[in-house]
Design an enzyme around this catalytic site. Structure first.
Site, PDB file in Angstrom:
ATOM      1  N   ASP A  60      36.089  43.204  84.889  1.00 48.56           N
ATOM      2  CA  ASP A  60      36.304  44.605  84.534  1.00 48.56           C
ATOM      3  C   ASP A  60      36.811  45.483  85.670  1.00 48.56           C
ATOM      4  OD1 ASP A  60      33.396  44.269  85.489  1.00 48.56           O
ATOM      5  OD2 ASP A  60      33.696  46.423  85.595  1.00 48.56           O
ATOM      6  N   ASP A 107      32.767  37.546  85.762  1.00 53.08           N
ATOM      7  CA  ASP A 107      32.345  38.467  86.809  1.00 53.08           C
ATOM      8  C   ASP A 107      30.902  38.872  86.474  1.00 53.08           C
ATOM      9  OD1 ASP A 107      32.464  40.443  88.911  1.00 53.08           O
ATOM     10  OD2 ASP A 107      32.708  41.935  87.332  1.00 53.08           O
ATOM     11  N   ASP A 122      38.892  42.547  90.162  1.00 57.52           N
ATOM     12  CA  ASP A 122      39.092  41.405  89.271  1.00 57.52           C
ATOM     13  C   ASP A 122      40.553  41.210  88.888  1.00 57.52           C
ATOM     14  OD1 ASP A 122      36.378  40.559  88.977  1.00 57.52           O
ATOM     15  OD2 ASP A 122      36.013  42.321  87.750  1.00 57.52           O
TER      16      ASP A 122
END
Length: 669
Positions: free
Chosen positions: A558, A363, A562
């Site tokens: 995080d 990410d 996600d």
């Protein structure tokens, strides 16, 4: 295929024992007699048993040898009594467990093999060997239990076990209560040197906080009023008053302890294969030993005593405990080593997958980047700002982002929240992967990315600046935008370079941000491929595509968004320091902090663990096969039982010692 996470905990359950069989566990005890090092071992009692049994064995051996050589004329019952008592001191519990195992249908385990072999040795007159087998087996079991206990302790020490009481401020008085009895909103008093046992926010005081137990970092972190502190941290100096933000069952310490408990049930493919192997292997070697005993005397005129001795030796050496003990111990040691470095692994299957992973997917915000955005510019369109500071637009955007947990929203409110203090905000709503909306002073506004502007149906002017743009519109008009630039973490590039050096040849970044921003961040971080403007379900599809290509995917994220892709990946890693609860629960590994450098460290531990378990399997099987063949063909006639003892107890101790090497961590490549 997505992983199936099960976070319900059963404390009374059936679990597989080190001998490769299922037994009912209740708390810390096991019906097969193994305590699995859950309880503190009684070293004095063990030493007394071993010393007394050893002395009686030596006395019996000396008397037997002197009598056979004609030096003394000692009645046989004297040295037989010495051998018998020596045997019972160390062997009674094992024989008892063997009988109980047979009664419960669990026949082919290590106790059965040792019991039959040692009793058989007595039957053919090999008293010394029979006692020695049981004595060395008992010593080996104890040392293995100590090794398992050491491995478990490495994890438990990380949290200094469950707290017994905390100090709470009630009715202006400080009282001690159990952590489970503390409610959200109550005030804790934590004094210098004390450990924080619940998650909370500092309302008064400042101090240096040691978070080594959680993050593995030895340098204390400065915390002051308004900062969040996590359970498991130690207040190095200064007294703090802390408002509890989570009940104990939801605190960091409690969740980690639950995850550790779950980790024992998430077995690797190697462990599962070894368990299945032991269940098939043990009956087969019992049959081989029986054939060694029966076939030569019945069909080739062999001496019964010789072949019974060889068959019993084959039984001893064939015991699979070296493999079925050392392999789980190696994985547990690897999990413990990761925990010491602030990386929580929820099971040995994920440690195995981490070692095999060939693709790293990241990410962007809060993972590759710090999530701390720097303000770049503001452009107004249909707002009536009285000066060049664009206070009206900034106030509207800050008001809409007031209740959002996104790192960018936090940066906006940190920089411009004071412009929105007088504004009335109602009906705030989150649009996953797009932004937020809210009614500010009676007018509905949309604040977010291009997709949210399209959803609102308002024409907008895209910014040409490189950075993360936050657009604002009402139901009818485009108000303008502000642009922030995210900062790459200091260790991101080094981490990605090290992962590539470890063989993870393909790196990908998935983000909902614009293409030019994604490409810029990926280029600076050294990431091979970047996919932009993705919603959460589109991130999941990208990971599925990689898995369909035969890749083993490691995903690091995080945020709440996600969680689905963390669950889909072969190994999902959540950033525990700044990550959302949903991401942490959906992940397979949690970094207790926000440093990406812990990922290659954990991968080195995982690869070392896999290398050690392969070494143990090959070494154990090779030694056992050589001794087994030697016993079968008569090469080791005089020393067969002694070599068999080494092939079982000696090999098991060597494999166990090798497994414990997983606890040693080299932080450098």
């Amino acid at each position: 295929m997505a992983k199936n996470h099960n976070h319900e905990h059963e404390h009374n359950h059936s679990a597989e024992c080190c001998c490769g069989h299922n037994h009912e566990h209740n708390g810390d005890s096991c019906s097969c007699g193994h305590d699995h090092a859950h309880e503190e071992l009684n070293k004095k009692e063990f030493a007394g048993k071993v010393i007394s049994a050893g002395l009686l064995l030596i006395i019996g051996y000396i008397l037997n040898e002197l009598t056979e050589n004609g030096v003394l004329n000692v009645p046989s019952f004297v040295y037989l009594l010495c051998f018998g008592i020596s045997y019972l001191i160390v062997g009674f519990d094992i024989i008892k467990e063997t009988v109980e195992g047979i009664i419960h249908g669990d026949v082919f385990n290590e106790n059965f093999l040792m019991g039959i072999a040692s009793i058989g040795a007595f039957c053919v007159g090999e008293y010394t060997e029979g006692c020695t087998v049981m004595l060395l087996f008992t010593i080996g079991e104890f040392l293995q239990s100590l090794a398992v206990q050491k491995s478990r302790k490495s994890i438990k020490d990380m949290l200094e076990l469950k707290p017994e009481s905390v100090t709470v401020l009630r009715n202006s008085k400080e009282i001690c209560v159990k952590p489970e009895d503390v409610k959200v909103g109550e005030l804790l008093i934590v004094k210098p040197g004390e450990k924080l046992d619940l998650d909370g926010k500092i309302t008064e005081g400042s101090a240096e906080v040691d978070m080594k137990a959680l993050t593995g970092e030895s340098i204390p972190v400065s915390k002051s009023e308004g900062d969040t502190v996590l359970a498991g941290s130690v207040v190095a100096d200064g007294a703090l008053t802390i408002e509890v933000i989570k009940e104990y069952k939801d605190s960091t310490v409690s969740r980690i302890l639950d995850m550790i408990e779950d980790a024992e049930d998430n077995k690797s493919k190697t462990e599962q294969s070894i368990t299945r192997f032991a269940r098939i292997y043990t009956p087969i070697v019992c049959l081989v030993a029986l054939l060694i005993i029966l076939v030569p005397p019945l069909f080739f005129g062999g001496e019964w005593s010789d072949w019974i001795y060889r068959g019993l030796s084959a039984l001893v050496v064939s015991c699979p405990c070296a493999i079925v003990i050392s392999i789980p111990l190696a994985f547990f040691g690897g999990i413990g080593a990761c925990s010491k470095q602030g990386v929580l692994v929820k099971g040995s299957n994920f440690l195995e997958s981490l070692a095999k992973a060939d693709t790293a997917v990241f990410d962007k915000t809060g993972t590759v980047t710090s999530g701390k955005f720097e303000y770049v510019s503001c452009e107004c369109h249909n707002c009536k700002c009285s000066d060049n500071q664009h206070r009206e637009l900034l106030g509207i955007i800050a008001a809409c982002e007031r209740f959002s947990t996104h790192p960018l929203a936090k940066s906006i409110n940190l920089a411009f929240g004071h412009y929105s203090d007088s504004l009335d905000v109602k009906d705030a709503k989150n649009y996953s992967g797009m932004g937020v909306s809210a009614i500010v002073d009676g007018v509905k506004y949309y604040v977010g990315n291009e997709k949210l502007m399209a959803l609102a149906g308002v024409d907008y002017t895209p910014t040409e600046l490189i950075g993360t743009a936050v657009y604002c519109c009402s139901d009818t008009d485009f108000m303008g935008d502000i642009v922030f630039a995210d900062i790459i973490k200091q260790d991101s590039r080094d981490t990605i370079f090290e992962l590539k050096a470890q063989g993870m040849d393909y790196t990908v970044m998935l983000t909902g941000d614009r293409k030019e921003i994604a490409d810029d961040i990926a280029s600076k971080a050294g990431i091979v491929t970047a996919h932009s403007k993705l919603l959460p379900d589109e991130k999941v599809n990208k990971v599925k595509e990689l898995q369909q290509q035969g890749r083993t995917v490691l995903y690091i994220g995080d945020g709440i968004n996600d969680a689905p892709v963390l669950a889909q990946a072969d190994v999902g890693v959540a950033m525990g320091g700044i990550g959302s609860d949903a991401a942490i629960e959906a992940s397979d590994m949690v970094i207790m902090g926000d440093s990406l450098s812990k990922i290659p460290l954990a991968r080195r531990i995982a690869k070392k663990t896999m290398r050690i378990e392969h070494e143990n399997i090959i070494f154990s099987l090779a030694v056992k096969l050589i001794i087994l063949v030697g016993c079968a063909v008569g090469i080791f006639d005089e020393n067969a039982m002694w070599l068999a003892v080494f092939g079982d107890v000696g090999v098991c101790l060597i494999a166990t010692a090798n497994a414990l090497r997983t606890l040693r961590v080299n932080k450098k490549s």
